[in-house]
Scaffold this motif. Sequence first.
Motif, PDB file in Angstrom:
ATOM      1  N   MET A   1       6.209  -6.174  -7.504  1.00 14.92           N
ATOM      2  CA  MET A   1       5.069  -5.413  -7.044  1.00 14.92           C
ATOM      3  C   MET A   1       4.867  -5.608  -5.542  1.00 14.92           C
ATOM      4  SD  MET A   1       2.968  -3.336  -8.145  1.00 14.92           S
ATOM      5  CE  MET A   1       1.382  -2.815  -8.589  1.00 14.92           C
ATOM      6  N   GLU A   2       5.063  -6.822  -5.081  1.00 10.77           N
ATOM      7  CA  GLU A   2       4.891  -7.101  -3.649  1.00 10.77           C
ATOM      8  C   GLU A   2       5.964  -6.392  -2.826  1.00 10.77           C
ATOM      9  OE1 GLU A   2       2.759  -8.268  -0.597  1.00 10.77           O
ATOM     10  OE2 GLU A   2       2.197  -8.733  -2.655  1.00 10.77           O
ATOM     11  N   LYS A   3       7.178  -6.299  -3.366  1.00 12.97           N
ATOM     12  CA  LYS A   3       8.252  -5.604  -2.669  1.00 12.97           C
ATOM     13  C   LYS A   3       7.939  -4.112  -2.561  1.00 12.97           C
ATOM     14  CE  LYS A   3      13.211  -5.076  -2.517  1.00 12.97           C
ATOM     15  NZ  LYS A   3      14.494  -5.436  -3.067  1.00 12.97           N
ATOM     16  N   LEU A   4       7.366  -3.541  -3.637  1.00  9.23           N
ATOM     17  CA  LEU A   4       6.977  -2.130  -3.622  1.00  9.23           C
ATOM     18  C   LEU A   4       5.902  -1.881  -2.564  1.00  9.23           C
ATOM     19  CD1 LEU A   4       7.111   0.708  -4.911  1.00  9.23           C
ATOM     20  CD2 LEU A   4       5.304  -0.060  -6.468  1.00  9.23           C
ATOM     21  N   ARG A   5       4.942  -2.780  -2.483  1.00  3.43           N
ATOM     22  CA  ARG A   5       3.886  -2.648  -1.462  1.00  3.43           C
ATOM     23  C   ARG A   5       4.453  -2.703  -0.053  1.00  3.43           C
ATOM     24  NH1 ARG A   5      -0.047  -6.645  -3.691  1.00  3.43           N
ATOM     25  NH2 ARG A   5      -0.646  -5.560  -5.550  1.00  3.43           N
ATOM     26  N   SER A   6       5.413  -3.598   0.179  1.00  6.42           N
ATOM     27  CA  SER A   6       5.985  -3.703   1.522  1.00  6.42           C
ATOM     28  C   SER A   6       6.793  -2.457   1.864  1.00  6.42           C
ATOM     29  CB  SER A   6       6.843  -4.955   1.640  1.00  6.42           C
ATOM     30  OG  SER A   6       7.964  -4.865   0.796  1.00  6.42           O
ATOM     31  N   ILE A   7       7.471  -1.877   0.873  1.00  3.86           N
ATOM     32  CA  ILE A   7       8.208  -0.635   1.110  1.00  3.86           C
ATOM     33  C   ILE A   7       7.240   0.500   1.406  1.00  3.86           C
ATOM     34  CG2 ILE A   7       9.653   1.108  -0.005  1.00  3.86           C
ATOM     35  CD1 ILE A   7      11.083  -1.213  -1.429  1.00  3.86           C
ATOM     36  N   ILE A   8       6.158   0.596   0.638  1.00  7.54           N
ATOM     37  CA  ILE A   8       5.176   1.663   0.854  1.00  7.54           C
ATOM     38  C   ILE A   8       4.503   1.505   2.210  1.00  7.54           C
ATOM     39  CG2 ILE A   8       2.928   2.517   0.056  1.00  7.54           C
ATOM     40  CD1 ILE A   8       3.929   2.178  -2.772  1.00  7.54           C
ATOM     41  N   ILE A  10       5.745   0.478   4.885  1.00 10.07           N
ATOM     42  CA  ILE A  10       6.659   0.950   5.925  1.00 10.07           C
ATOM     43  C   ILE A  10       6.936   2.437   5.768  1.00 10.07           C
ATOM     44  CG2 ILE A  10       9.015   0.750   6.794  1.00 10.07           C
ATOM     45  CD1 ILE A  10       8.883  -2.234   6.019  1.00 10.07           C
ATOM     46  N   PHE A  11       7.146   2.895   4.524  1.00  7.75           N
ATOM     47  CA  PHE A  11       7.575   4.267   4.276  1.00  7.75           C
ATOM     48  C   PHE A  11       6.490   5.297   4.577  1.00  7.75           C
ATOM     49  CE2 PHE A  11       8.028   7.866   1.323  1.00  7.75           C
ATOM     50  CZ  PHE A  11       9.201   8.392   1.827  1.00  7.75           C
ATOM     51  N   LEU A  12       5.248   5.058   4.157  1.00  8.10           N
ATOM     52  CA  LEU A  12       4.198   6.062   4.352  1.00  8.10           C
ATOM     53  C   LEU A  12       3.897   6.340   5.823  1.00  8.10           C
ATOM     54  CD1 LEU A  12       1.740   5.378   1.407  1.00  8.10           C
ATOM     55  CD2 LEU A  12       3.423   7.192   1.654  1.00  8.10           C
ATOM     56  N   THR A  18       7.085  11.215  10.971  1.00  6.90           N
ATOM     57  CA  THR A  18       8.134  12.233  10.919  1.00  6.90           C
ATOM     58  C   THR A  18       7.546  13.618  10.706  1.00  6.90           C
ATOM     59  OG1 THR A  18       9.643  10.593  10.006  1.00  6.90           O
ATOM     60  CG2 THR A  18      10.272  12.900   9.759  1.00  6.90           C
ATOM     61  N   TYR A  19       6.608  13.732   9.793  1.00  6.18           N
ATOM     62  CA  TYR A  19       5.959  15.023   9.531  1.00  6.18           C
ATOM     63  C   TYR A  19       5.202  15.507  10.757  1.00  6.18           C
ATOM     64  CZ  TYR A  19       2.559  18.354   7.803  1.00  6.18           C
ATOM     65  OH  TYR A  19       1.766  19.454   7.651  1.00  6.18           O
ATOM     66  N   LEU A  20       4.410  14.640  11.360  1.00  7.12           N
ATOM     67  CA  LEU A  20       3.629  15.020  12.532  1.00  7.12           C
ATOM     68  C   LEU A  20       4.544  15.411  13.686  1.00  7.12           C
ATOM     69  CD1 LEU A  20       0.713  15.228  13.523  1.00  7.12           C
ATOM     70  CD2 LEU A  20       0.937  12.918  14.389  1.00  7.12           C
ATOM     71  N   LEU A  82      -3.476   4.222  -3.542  1.00  9.97           N
ATOM     72  CA  LEU A  82      -3.209   3.312  -2.422  1.00  9.97           C
ATOM     73  C   LEU A  82      -4.157   2.125  -2.430  1.00  9.97           C
ATOM     74  CD1 LEU A  82      -2.393   5.494   0.694  1.00  9.97           C
ATOM     75  CD2 LEU A  82      -0.888   3.990  -0.571  1.00  9.97           C
ATOM     76  N   ARG A  83      -5.414   2.357  -2.800  1.00 10.63           N
ATOM     77  CA  ARG A  83      -6.397   1.269  -2.856  1.00 10.63           C
ATOM     78  C   ARG A  83      -5.999   0.254  -3.924  1.00 10.63           C
ATOM     79  NH1 ARG A  83      -9.507  -2.077  -0.358  1.00 10.63           N
ATOM     80  NH2 ARG A  83     -11.224  -2.771  -1.637  1.00 10.63           N
ATOM     81  N   ILE A  84      -5.532   0.760  -5.061  1.00 19.13           N
ATOM     82  CA  ILE A  84      -5.099  -0.145  -6.132  1.00 19.13           C
ATOM     83  C   ILE A  84      -3.879  -0.944  -5.686  1.00 19.13           C
ATOM     84  CG2 ILE A  84      -4.049  -0.215  -8.428  1.00 19.13           C
ATOM     85  CD1 ILE A  84      -5.894   2.078  -9.187  1.00 19.13           C
TER      86      ILE A  84
END
Length: 111
Positions: A1-8, A10-12, A18-20, A82-84
């Motif tokens: 779960m912590e790895k997923l949070r660290s990826i998110i 960075i990714f978001l 990139t979009y902007l 995201l809050r969760i």
Amino acid sequence: MEKLRSIIRIFLPLLFITYLGGITLFTHSHVVNGVIIVHSHPFKGEHEHTEVQLETIFYLSSFILSSLPELLTAVSAFLFVLRILGTSLIERIIYVKPCSSVNLRAPPLSC
């Protein structure tokens, strides 16, 4: 779960930048039958779009503008997720002293 949070984490922001950058740096317009069509995508030099591509650009622009209420609902749900994911998980370990049959003090005794 912590790895997923660290990826998110960075990714978001990278996705947003990139979009902007895509909609800001590559904006250009075409005049088709007296109608100015403004859109954005990376390109080199002069280029033209087919009628199908222009129709797709039109429908995507209309879809985004007409779906604002649904977009607000989706954004609120996304922020909730995201809050969760952003809350830290706390584990609490409570040590309970087992009561023994031999008490070394007089009553009152609470186990």
